[in-house]
Design a protein around this motif. Structure first.
Motif, PDB file in Angstrom:
ATOM      1  N   GLY A  59       0.814  -1.213   0.000  1.00  0.00           N
ATOM      2  CA  GLY A  59       0.000   0.000   0.000  1.00  0.00           C
ATOM      3  C   GLY A  59       0.846   1.260   0.000  1.00  0.00           C
ATOM      4  N   CYS A  60       0.328   2.307  -0.630  1.00  0.00           N
ATOM      5  CA  CYS A  60       0.995   3.614  -0.625  1.00  0.00           C
ATOM      6  C   CYS A  60       0.211   4.536   0.319  1.00  0.00           C
ATOM      7  CB  CYS A  60       1.039   4.202  -2.031  1.00  0.00           C
ATOM      8  SG  CYS A  60      -0.584   4.744  -2.623  1.00  0.00           S
ATOM      9  N   SER A  61       0.619   5.792   0.376  1.00  0.00           N
ATOM     10  CA  SER A  61      -0.003   6.712   1.329  1.00  0.00           C
ATOM     11  C   SER A  61      -1.457   7.041   0.969  1.00  0.00           C
ATOM     12  CB  SER A  61       0.811   7.998   1.412  1.00  0.00           C
ATOM     13  OG  SER A  61       0.850   8.586   0.129  1.00  0.00           O
ATOM     14  N   ARG A  62      -1.881   6.702  -0.251  1.00  0.00           N
ATOM     15  CA  ARG A  62      -3.266   7.036  -0.639  1.00  0.00           C
ATOM     16  C   ARG A  62      -4.274   6.010  -0.151  1.00  0.00           C
ATOM     17  NH1 ARG A  62      -2.498  12.077  -3.441  1.00  0.00           N
ATOM     18  NH2 ARG A  62      -0.235  12.129  -3.292  1.00  0.00           N
ATOM     19  N   ARG A  63      -3.811   4.963   0.451  1.00  0.00           N
ATOM     20  CA  ARG A  63      -4.701   3.930   0.997  1.00  0.00           C
ATOM     21  C   ARG A  63      -5.731   3.477  -0.021  1.00  0.00           C
ATOM     22  NH1 ARG A  63      -4.242   4.630   6.799  1.00  0.00           N
ATOM     23  NH2 ARG A  63      -5.851   3.111   7.175  1.00  0.00           N
ATOM     24  N   MET A 101      -3.211  -2.142  -2.884  1.00  0.00           N
ATOM     25  CA  MET A 101      -1.760  -2.409  -2.843  1.00  0.00           C
ATOM     26  C   MET A 101      -1.195  -2.452  -4.259  1.00  0.00           C
ATOM     27  SD  MET A 101      -1.711  -5.329   0.103  1.00  0.00           S
ATOM     28  CE  MET A 101      -3.234  -6.193  -0.316  1.00  0.00           C
ATOM     29  N   HIS A 102      -0.174  -1.659  -4.494  1.00  0.00           N
ATOM     30  CA  HIS A 102       0.437  -1.593  -5.820  1.00  0.00           C
ATOM     31  C   HIS A 102       1.154  -2.895  -6.155  1.00  0.00           C
ATOM     32  CE1 HIS A 102      -0.140   2.608  -6.959  1.00  0.00           C
ATOM     33  NE2 HIS A 102      -0.051   2.893  -5.665  1.00  0.00           N
ATOM     34  N   LEU A 103       0.706  -3.498  -7.244  1.00  0.00           N
ATOM     35  CA  LEU A 103       1.357  -4.716  -7.731  1.00  0.00           C
ATOM     36  C   LEU A 103       2.655  -4.339  -8.407  1.00  0.00           C
ATOM     37  CD1 LEU A 103      -1.742  -6.411  -9.310  1.00  0.00           C
ATOM     38  CD2 LEU A 103      -0.078  -7.616  -7.877  1.00  0.00           C
ATOM     39  N   PRO A 152      -5.553   4.670 -12.501  1.00  0.00           N
ATOM     40  CA  PRO A 152      -4.295   5.185 -11.952  1.00  0.00           C
ATOM     41  C   PRO A 152      -4.467   5.687 -10.521  1.00  0.00           C
ATOM     42  CG  PRO A 152      -5.106   6.575 -13.761  1.00  0.00           C
ATOM     43  CD  PRO A 152      -6.011   5.395 -13.682  1.00  0.00           C
ATOM     44  N   CYS A 153      -3.425   5.560  -9.729  1.00  0.00           N
ATOM     45  CA  CYS A 153      -3.462   5.992  -8.329  1.00  0.00           C
ATOM     46  C   CYS A 153      -2.958   7.429  -8.251  1.00  0.00           C
ATOM     47  CB  CYS A 153      -2.581   5.074  -7.503  1.00  0.00           C
ATOM     48  SG  CYS A 153      -2.548   5.470  -5.743  1.00  0.00           S
ATOM     49  N   ALA A 154      -3.497   8.176  -7.316  1.00  0.00           N
ATOM     50  CA  ALA A 154      -3.105   9.575  -7.149  1.00  0.00           C
ATOM     51  C   ALA A 154      -1.638   9.742  -6.759  1.00  0.00           C
ATOM     52  CB  ALA A 154      -4.002  10.236  -6.101  1.00  0.00           C
ATOM     53  N   CYS A 155      -0.981   8.666  -6.335  1.00  0.00           N
ATOM     54  CA  CYS A 155       0.422   8.794  -5.911  1.00  0.00           C
ATOM     55  C   CYS A 155       1.370   8.904  -7.091  1.00  0.00           C
ATOM     56  CB  CYS A 155       0.817   7.600  -5.040  1.00  0.00           C
ATOM     57  SG  CYS A 155       1.038   6.068  -5.964  1.00  0.00           S
ATOM     58  N   GLY A 156       0.886   8.609  -8.296  1.00  0.00           N
ATOM     59  CA  GLY A 156       1.752   8.724  -9.471  1.00  0.00           C
ATOM     60  C   GLY A 156       2.286   7.404  -9.988  1.00  0.00           C
ATOM     61  N   ARG A 157       2.146   6.362  -9.192  1.00  0.00           N
ATOM     62  CA  ARG A 157       2.590   5.048  -9.671  1.00  0.00           C
ATOM     63  C   ARG A 157       1.558   4.537 -10.671  1.00  0.00           C
ATOM     64  NH1 ARG A 157       3.777   5.549  -4.355  1.00  0.00           N
ATOM     65  NH2 ARG A 157       5.986   5.278  -3.863  1.00  0.00           N
ATOM     66  N   THR A 158       2.032   3.948 -11.750  1.00  0.00           N
ATOM     67  CA  THR A 158       1.090   3.508 -12.781  1.00  0.00           C
ATOM     68  C   THR A 158       0.635   2.064 -12.594  1.00  0.00           C
ATOM     69  OG1 THR A 158       3.016   3.050 -14.156  1.00  0.00           O
ATOM     70  CG2 THR A 158       1.843   5.123 -14.554  1.00  0.00           C
TER      71      THR A 158
HETATM   72 ZN    ZN Z   1      -0.597   4.798  -4.913  1.00  0.00          ZN
END
Ligand code: ZN
Ligand code: ADP
Length: 433
Positions: free
Chosen positions: A248-252, A255-257, A310-316
């Motif tokens: 998981g990233c800070s955006r909850r 979980m980013h694969l 897409p997640c707001a954290c920028g990871r694709t």
């Molecule tokens: Zn994220």
């Protein structure tokens, strides 16, 4: 958090990411076919890697199952010469032989990289003091985090599991800021701290990297409140690499694969057919770039769904939703499908109950299955004199409406159920066969 310094591999446009995945799967198929490994010679006979032109074509590849691993115990699926293998792990194997996995030196690098990306996503810095309370040994949790934290450069405190009073003492004395453990063991730590008069939320502890067993949303919030941390959920399995498969990233937001190394699909567990994105089913993972122990379309038996937006954290990378349970954990009670995690979620919303429970399966006189949930009542609930019967009735009603099934609830004294150091045992099966 940390978006500016994301590894470019974590921001690959989807088209490029999918092209990379496909190229890696194709290369893996060719490598396995050329390896001379008996299992793959048979399994991939006549398969042409060039037939894999789009992600849809993945469905043409055969699955690999836990049974394949068991049948080839211990080293049958290792495709490099033993001189290149530098590590062997094995998972607990609750039934029969353990599942054996192997790593080359490059596999270990890959492993620490994917776990480390998750630490970065949790805002870890080299200033942090990190207590690793995952078990060290054949289980991949301990050594997986050990290598990643060391490579990242935070100060590692390798406590492993157990000796909980000492864990608490070190957390306080060393000014620990981050730790890793199973969710159930982190509750054990919280409880021992409370008993020792250590107020964890007032310590510098900030981040908890928790995984290796299901954790309901309610459980995550409970842990965050009791310890005073943000929880970053970690998912992995030894067959694929260990921890580091998704986190998981800070955006909850799931979980980013780690899709550049692990290719994920969700299938209908009955038919084996791929399901459209967003549907719940069994997670299937491929690990095509691992050298010693690559896997193609491994059936994890874990139930979840994949979120592609897409997640707001920028990871694709796509994200895994919280794991609902294993397909083989699913209880079928008088025709109703129930996962232990649903019971957990319902119980944790009931004031007066502690997050410690067991699900006991039995057989009724009419030979139907019956379920009894044993759960601890909090000391304050007892002090408030709510009658035990009233709290039991309230809990029963809550479970009935959440599960659509009548289950018995038995309140037990606070502290009376066994505490976990690793993966909690939630289901006790006493059914007569
Ligand atoms: Zn994220
Ligand atoms: P074992 O099969 O002995 O438990 P592992 O230690 O490799 O072997 O455990 C992997 C399994 O643990 C996963 O397949 C999954 O069922 C469970 N698991 C790991 N992380 C999570 C998580 N974040 N949420 C739910 N389950 C998890």
């Amino acid at each position: 958090m940390g978006e500016a310094c994301l590894d470019p591999a974590e921001r690959l446009p989807r088209v490029e990411l999918e092209a990379l995945q496909l190229a890696r799967i194709r290369a893996c198929v060719e490598r396995l076919q050329a390896s001379g490994n008996g299992f793959y010679r048979e399994r991939l006979a006549g398969f042409r890697a060039s037939d894999l032109r789009s992600r849809k074509d993945l469905a043409r590849l055969p699955f690999t199952t836990k049974a394949d691993l068991r049948d080839n115990y211990p080293f049958g699926l290792i495709v490099t010469p033993m001189r290149e293998v530098v590590r062997i792990h094995a998972s607990s194997g609750t039934t029969g032989k353990p599942t054996v996995v192997a790593y080359t030196a490059r596999d270990l690098d890959l492993w620490s990289e994917v776990v480390m990306r998750g630490l970065v996503a949790g805002g870890l810095t080299p200033e942090d003091v990190f207590q690793n309370a995952f078990g060290y040994g054949l289980f991949t949790g301990g050594l997986g985090f050990h290598a990643a934290v060391t490579r990242f450069g935070a100060a590692l405190v390798p406590t492993s599991v157990g000796n909980t009073a000492r864990q608490v003492m070190l957390m306080r004395d060393f000014g620990v800021t981050a730790f890793s453990a199973t969710p159930s063991y982190s509750l054990t730590i919280a409880e021992v701290a409370a008993a020792e008069g250590v107020d964890l939320p007032s310590l510098p502890l900030r981040a908890a990297f928790l995984g290796a067993e299901p954790m309901s949303e309610a459980m995550q919030r409970e842990i965050e409140a009791r310890i005073g941390v943000t929880v970053y959920e970690q998912y992995g399995l030894s067959e694929i690499i260990g921890p580091g498969v998704a986190w998981g990233c800070s955006r909850r937001a799931g979980m980013h694969l780690q899709e550049d190394y692990f290719v994920a699909e969700v299938i209908d567990p009955q038919s084996g057919d791929p399901l459209p994105e967003g549907e719940i089913g069994e997670l299937v993972l491929s690990a095509p770039t691992k050298e010693a122990f690559p896997l193609l379309r491994y059936r994890t038996r874990d139930r979840t769904r994949i979120l592609g937006e897409p997640c707001a954290c920028g990871r694709t990378s796509a994200r895994l939703e919280r794991i609902l349970g294993r397909t083989d954990d699913m209880l079928i009670i008088r025709g109703v499908n129930v996962f232990p995690s649903q019971i957990e979620h319902a119980l944790l919303g009931i004031p007066g109950l502690e997050p410690h429970y067991q699900i006991v399966l039995g057989t009724r006189a009419d030979r139907q299955d019956d379920v009894r949930v044993r759960v601890e009542a909090s000391v304050t609930a007892a002090a408030e004199h709510e009658s035990r019967a009233a709290l039991e009735a309230r809990s029963r009603e809550r479970l009935r409406s959440a599960l659509g099934l009548a289950v018995e609830v038995e309140l037990v004294a606070s502290g009376s159920l066994p505490r976990s150091e690793g993966k909690a045992v939630r289901v006790i099966d006493q059914r007569r066969r």
